[in-house]
Motif scaffolding. Structure first.
Motif, short mmCIF file in Angstrom:
data_model
loop_
_atom_site.label_atom_id
_atom_site.label_comp_id
_atom_site.label_asym_id
_atom_site.label_seq_id
_atom_site.Cartn_x
_atom_site.Cartn_y
_atom_site.Cartn_z
N ALA A 159 -32.21 72.22 24.81
CA ALA A 159 -32.96 70.95 24.73
C ALA A 159 -34.46 71.21 24.85
CB ALA A 159 -32.49 70.01 25.84
N ILE A 160 -34.81 72.15 25.73
CA ILE A 160 -36.23 72.47 25.92
C ILE A 160 -36.80 73.03 24.61
CG2 ILE A 160 -37.84 73.97 27.16
CD1 ILE A 160 -35.65 73.89 29.49
N SER A 161 -36.03 73.89 23.97
CA SER A 161 -36.49 74.49 22.72
C SER A 161 -36.67 73.45 21.62
CB SER A 161 -35.51 75.57 22.26
OG SER A 161 -35.48 76.61 23.20
N SER A 162 -35.79 72.48 21.62
CA SER A 162 -35.94 71.40 20.65
C SER A 162 -37.29 70.70 20.85
CB SER A 162 -34.79 70.40 20.80
OG SER A 162 -35.07 69.22 20.11
N GLY A 163 -37.61 70.47 22.12
CA GLY A 163 -38.91 69.85 22.44
C GLY A 163 -40.07 70.71 22.00
N ILE A 164 -39.93 72.02 22.22
CA ILE A 164 -41.02 72.94 21.86
C ILE A 164 -41.21 72.96 20.35
CG2 ILE A 164 -41.71 75.37 21.85
CD1 ILE A 164 -40.27 75.62 24.59
N ALA A 165 -40.09 72.97 19.62
CA ALA A 165 -40.18 72.96 18.15
C ALA A 165 -40.90 71.68 17.70
CB ALA A 165 -38.79 73.04 17.54
N ARG A 166 -40.53 70.57 18.32
CA ARG A 166 -41.14 69.29 17.93
C ARG A 166 -42.59 69.19 18.38
NH1 ARG A 166 -36.96 66.11 16.10
NH2 ARG A 166 -34.95 67.08 16.53
N ALA A 167 -42.94 69.98 19.41
CA ALA A 167 -44.34 69.98 19.87
C ALA A 167 -45.25 70.72 18.90
CB ALA A 167 -44.43 70.61 21.26
N GLY A 168 -44.64 71.40 17.92
CA GLY A 168 -45.47 72.03 16.90
C GLY A 168 -45.63 73.53 17.05
N ALA A 169 -44.84 74.15 17.92
CA ALA A 169 -44.94 75.60 18.09
C ALA A 169 -44.52 76.31 16.82
CB ALA A 169 -44.07 76.06 19.25
N ASP A 170 -45.14 77.44 16.52
CA ASP A 170 -44.75 78.21 15.34
C ASP A 170 -43.57 79.13 15.67
OD1 ASP A 170 -47.02 77.94 13.06
OD2 ASP A 170 -47.81 77.57 15.05
N TRP A 171 -43.46 79.53 16.94
CA TRP A 171 -42.25 80.24 17.35
C TRP A 171 -41.90 79.89 18.79
CZ3 TRP A 171 -46.56 83.74 16.69
CH2 TRP A 171 -47.05 84.27 17.88
N ILE A 172 -40.63 80.09 19.10
CA ILE A 172 -40.17 79.98 20.48
C ILE A 172 -39.72 81.37 20.89
CG2 ILE A 172 -38.57 78.86 22.08
CD1 ILE A 172 -38.13 76.72 19.91
N TYR A 173 -40.30 81.88 21.93
CA TYR A 173 -39.95 83.20 22.44
C TYR A 173 -39.05 82.94 23.64
CZ TYR A 173 -40.96 87.90 24.42
OH TYR A 173 -40.89 89.17 24.94
N ILE A 174 -37.78 83.35 23.55
CA ILE A 174 -36.84 83.10 24.64
C ILE A 174 -36.61 84.42 25.38
CG2 ILE A 174 -34.63 82.08 25.28
CD1 ILE A 174 -34.52 81.13 22.27
N ASP A 175 -36.90 84.40 26.66
CA ASP A 175 -36.79 85.62 27.46
C ASP A 175 -35.59 85.49 28.40
OD1 ASP A 175 -37.62 88.12 28.23
OD2 ASP A 175 -39.15 87.41 29.63
N GLY A 176 -34.58 86.31 28.17
CA GLY A 176 -33.38 86.27 29.00
C GLY A 176 -33.60 86.85 30.38
N PHE A 177 -32.62 86.67 31.25
CA PHE A 177 -32.82 87.07 32.65
C PHE A 177 -32.83 88.58 32.88
CE2 PHE A 177 -28.20 86.88 34.53
CZ PHE A 177 -27.75 87.69 33.49
N ARG A 178 -32.54 89.35 31.83
CA ARG A 178 -32.70 90.80 31.98
C ARG A 178 -34.12 91.24 31.66
NH1 ARG A 178 -28.13 92.98 34.56
NH2 ARG A 178 -26.25 92.09 33.65
N GLY A 179 -34.95 90.31 31.25
CA GLY A 179 -36.32 90.63 30.87
C GLY A 179 -37.08 91.26 32.03
N GLY A 180 -37.95 92.19 31.72
CA GLY A 180 -38.64 92.95 32.76
C GLY A 180 -39.85 92.25 33.34
N THR A 181 -40.38 92.86 34.38
CA THR A 181 -41.58 92.36 35.02
C THR A 181 -42.24 93.49 35.79
OG1 THR A 181 -42.47 90.79 36.64
CG2 THR A 181 -40.27 91.63 37.07
N GLY A 182 -43.53 93.35 36.04
CA GLY A 182 -44.22 94.32 36.88
C GLY A 182 -44.02 94.00 38.35
#
Lengths: 257, 500
Positions: free
Chosen positions: B318-341
């Motif tokens: 649902a959030i991504s639908s909102g982002i698409a409608r907000a005019g974003a050119d891409w949605i970058y979805i980061d899963g919970f295995r994504g890294g961090t410093g």
């Protein structure tokens, strides 16, 4: 687009009628005018058009807005002066790097978010979340002065710069809202009123102004009074308090290494 | 206070082999070695990064997990016990680096890819052209063509800006401050050489990297560090960072110790001050606000693409639908295995959802709403090899982003001590003597090689599928099957079980 030739070849002043104009077209025209060498761009009948002045990187340009500009006025702006003869809406001065915005009226919420330099002067009241995460860098000191009152979360996460709130023509209630300076870790606020500590974030200290503070305050306040034809002596007579961050590292001892 | 925490690792030196060259002392940035007649390790300081072992010319060092003689308990794992000891000794929030290391199901490993046999012949990528070129950006609802006087056809539909990349793999955002400048240089160079994109993260763009602008995505996050009009204009695109898979919903604190002169210049904040990124962006409290910032950036960057990065969370579709409608050119979805410093361990390990499920849910939702073409999808957070890339694309991604994999190419051994700033491999550190350990030219070559290897493999996979373009695999879930997944999982992934 009406142009006034001030010198033989250079159209230094360009006038744009923004009536019923979509923001994108208006902003294209403003950028075009500046690219063609205009020093003054006057925009009439502005009625909610967003992003005026956004991302413009020129110091020697003045944009005069007659009417009410829309949100994110001067976002990412780097140099120009914008004068608003009217009220402004939300987000003016968003992530601004340099330049000056003078608003002859009230302004909305989230002014000067992440502002790194330049000045934002508002004659009247300002809304919620003003000056969040302002930050200074090298000789850049962002300055926001509001002549009236402010809503909650003024100067939240403040990391640098100067916020001055005057509360002119307000005798009924506190000129600041709640959560004042929550998360503050840099910069300074001068408030022309008593500030009850319960309104402040735990990171905020309240103190009297020292001579250095007074010099700073006077310098910016004089400029503010000049811009709005206000009586500096009358304003400076009242007592100001200074809000400062108790620590530049409020979250330094939070973690187990 | 006497610590109750037993060492994680045991360092074993074969003294018969050791020539006393002391390379291990020089290489260890955690001071785990001393030298008194012979090399003496302090197990309690070892983080298991294996820098010393790799650089020991005699292969005389073996690092192993400490054999633990504590009584086993399925609930009270050693990790649970050690965490409690650590907190009882410090009273602090436990920190960690890297992505979620808990034994949640890895869906990639329960998905297999189809291949052609007999009826629809497979293609040999060594002999036939195979297309990996990918375009990021909004696609039109329909295209029309017109014929000019000479009978030549040309596109009549005006396309919105597209970014062309030579492989469906870009680099994840890793900020200068979190990683060293030499890491960013390595990645930027490899991106330019291969024809793909790298991402500044939220720490600004160092001036040495300005000339990589046409391969650079600049990030705009809550702290707005280093964000200026120039920064937005230099890059080929911008990305608004709302969230990160390793720490959804929380902000970031780069401690003052890491804000040296160069980091300070790039972030445009005074040296030695904490760089605090608030949890939300305080000018974005709604989809409408997000739209406002997207277009503010577009006004400043000349209408180049603006993407939005979010962490994969429960309502990601649902959030991504909102982002698409907000005019974003891409949605970058980061899963919970994504890294961090650096992330609080409790956040990293317990918040967010797997990218495989999030990606499938978002792609499906956008298709149902008829707006899938209006936005590109970038999937990230645990992409380990080209098989994962192919599966992600078949689940609906336009491209994937890799962060941890690129760092592993540079030597990262996943010791998870990024937050200390003492990375012995010279990756997540600002200590000059450690930063020097990565030569950007060599680093770029390693990362380029990785991209090349994966891209060749992708072509092999496409060939096996009988496809000659990555475009044909995009969202083609019929070419995937699940193994050992229940019906709910299969439904969300939109795939059949193997054998069906």
């Amino acid at each position: 687009m009406e142009t006034i030739a001030l010198s033989e070849n250079l159209k230094e002043t360009i006038r744009i009628d923004a009536k019923n104009m979509y923001y994108r077209q208006l902003n294209d025209m403003v950028r075009e005018a500046i690219a063609s060498g205009a020093k003054d761009v006057i925009i009439d009948s502005v009625n909610g058009q967003r992003y005026i002045g956004a991302g413009i990187e020129r110091k020697d340009v003045t944009i005069i807005i007659n009417g009410t500009p829309g949100n994110d006025l001067a976002a990412f702006m780097d140099g120009p002066t914008i004068i608003v003869n009217g009220n402004a809406q939300d987000g003016a001065g968003n992530t601004m790097n340099d330049g000056k915005i003078v608003i002859h009226g009230d302004a909305g919420d989230v002014l000067g978010y992440g502002m790194r330099g330049g000045k934002l002067f508002v004659k009247g009241n300002v809304g919620y979340r003003v000056g969040i995460h302002m930050k200074g860098y090298k000789n850049q000191i962002p300055v926001i002065i509001a002549g009236g009152t402010a809503g909650d979360f003024l100067g939240e996460y403040m990391a640098g710069g100067i916020l001055i709130l005057l509360g002119l023509n307000n005798n009924t209630h506190s000129i600041v809202g709640d959560y004042l300076g929550t998360g503050m870790h840099g910069g300074v606020m001068y408030i022309r009123d008593e500030v009850n500590p319960y309104r402040c974030g735990v990171e905020v200290g309240i103190a009297e102004l020292d001579d250095g503070d007074k010099n700073t305050l006077e310098r910016y306040l004089k400029e503010f009074c000049d811009d709005f034809s206000l009586d500096f002596n009358e304003i400076i007579k009242e007592r100001f308090v200074k809000l400062y961050p108790k620590s530049s590292r409020p979250y330094g001892r939070l973690y187990a290494y | 206070m006497k610590t109750f925490i037993p060492p994680d690792f045991r360092v074993y030196i074969e003294h018969e082999r050791c020539r006393r060259c002391k390379r291990c002392l020089m290489n260890c940035s955690f001071d785990a070695y001393t030298f008194q007649d012979r090399v003496t390790p302090d197990d309690s300081k070892c983080v298991g990064c294996n820098r010393c072992a790799v650089f020991c010319p005699e292969h005389a060092i073996t690092i192993s997990n400490t054999p633990i003689g504590y009584r086993e308990h399925p609930l009270w794992s050693m990790k649970a016990r050690k965490d409690i000891w650590k907190q009882s000794e410090t009273g602090g929030v436990l920190l960690t680096g890297m992505g979620n290391d808990q034994p949640f199901r890895i869906y990639w490993d329960h998905i297999v890819i189809d291949a052609c046999q007999v009826t629809n012949p497979s293609i040999d990528p060594l002999r036939e052209p195979m297309e990996l070129r990918t375009y990021l950006g909004k696609k039109p609802d329909a295209v029309s063509v017109k014929m000019d006087r000479d009978g030549k056809l040309e596109l009549a539909t005006e396309l919105l800006p597209q970014i062309e990349i030579n492989t469906p793999i870009i680099f994840a955002a890793m900020s200068y401050g979190a990683v060293s400048l030499n890491v960013q240089k390595s990645i930027a160079m490899a991106a330019k050489e291969f024809g793909t994109l790298w991402n500044t993260g939220e720490g600004g763009l160092h001036e040495d990297l300005y000339h990589y602008g046409s391969n650079t995505i600049v990030q705009v996050a809550s702290g707005r560090f280093g964000v200026s009009s120039e920064y937005l204009k230099i890059a080929v695109a911008s990305e608004i960072k709302i969230g990160q898979g390793a720490k959804p919903g929380i902000g970031g604190h780069l401690p003052g110790e890491k804000v040296n002169l160069d980091v300070s210049k790039t972030r445009m904040i005074p040296q030695g001050t904490d760089a605090l990124s608030p949890a939300p962006q305080h000018d974005i409290y709604s989809i409408e606000d997000l739209r406002q910032l997207i277009y503010a950036i577009k006004e400043a960057n000349g209408y180049k693409p603006v993407g939005v990065k979010i962490a994969a969370v429960h309502n990601v579709a649902a959030i991504s639908s909102g982002i698409a409608r907000a005019g974003a050119d891409w949605i970058y979805i980061d899963g919970f295995r994504g890294g961090t410093g650096a992330s609080p361990t409790i956040i990293r390990d317990h918040i967010g959802i797997p990218i495989e499920l999030a990606l499938a849910a978002v792609d499906e939702r956008l298709r149902q709403e008829g707006i899938r073409n209006s936005v590109s999808i970038i999937a990230a957070g645990g992409i380990r090899n080209s098989g994962d890339v192919a599966k992600a694309i078949a689940l609906g991604a336009d491209t994937v982003a890799i962060g941890t994999a690129a760092l592993v190419a540079l030597g990262c051994s996943l010791c998870q001590k990024c937050y200390t700033g003492n990375c012995a491999w010279g990756i997540t550190t600002q200590r000059p003597e450690l930063v020097r350990r990565i030569d950007p030219e060599v680093g770029a070559e390693r990362i380029y090689n990785l991209l090349r290897g994966w891209s060749l493999e992708l072509k092999e996979i496409l060939g096996a599928l009988g496809l000659n373009s990555i475009e044909s695999l995009r969202g083609s879930r019929e070419r995937l099957r699940g193994i050992g997944l229940n019906e709910v999982e299969l439904r969300i992934l939109g795939i059949k079980h193997a054998g069906e």
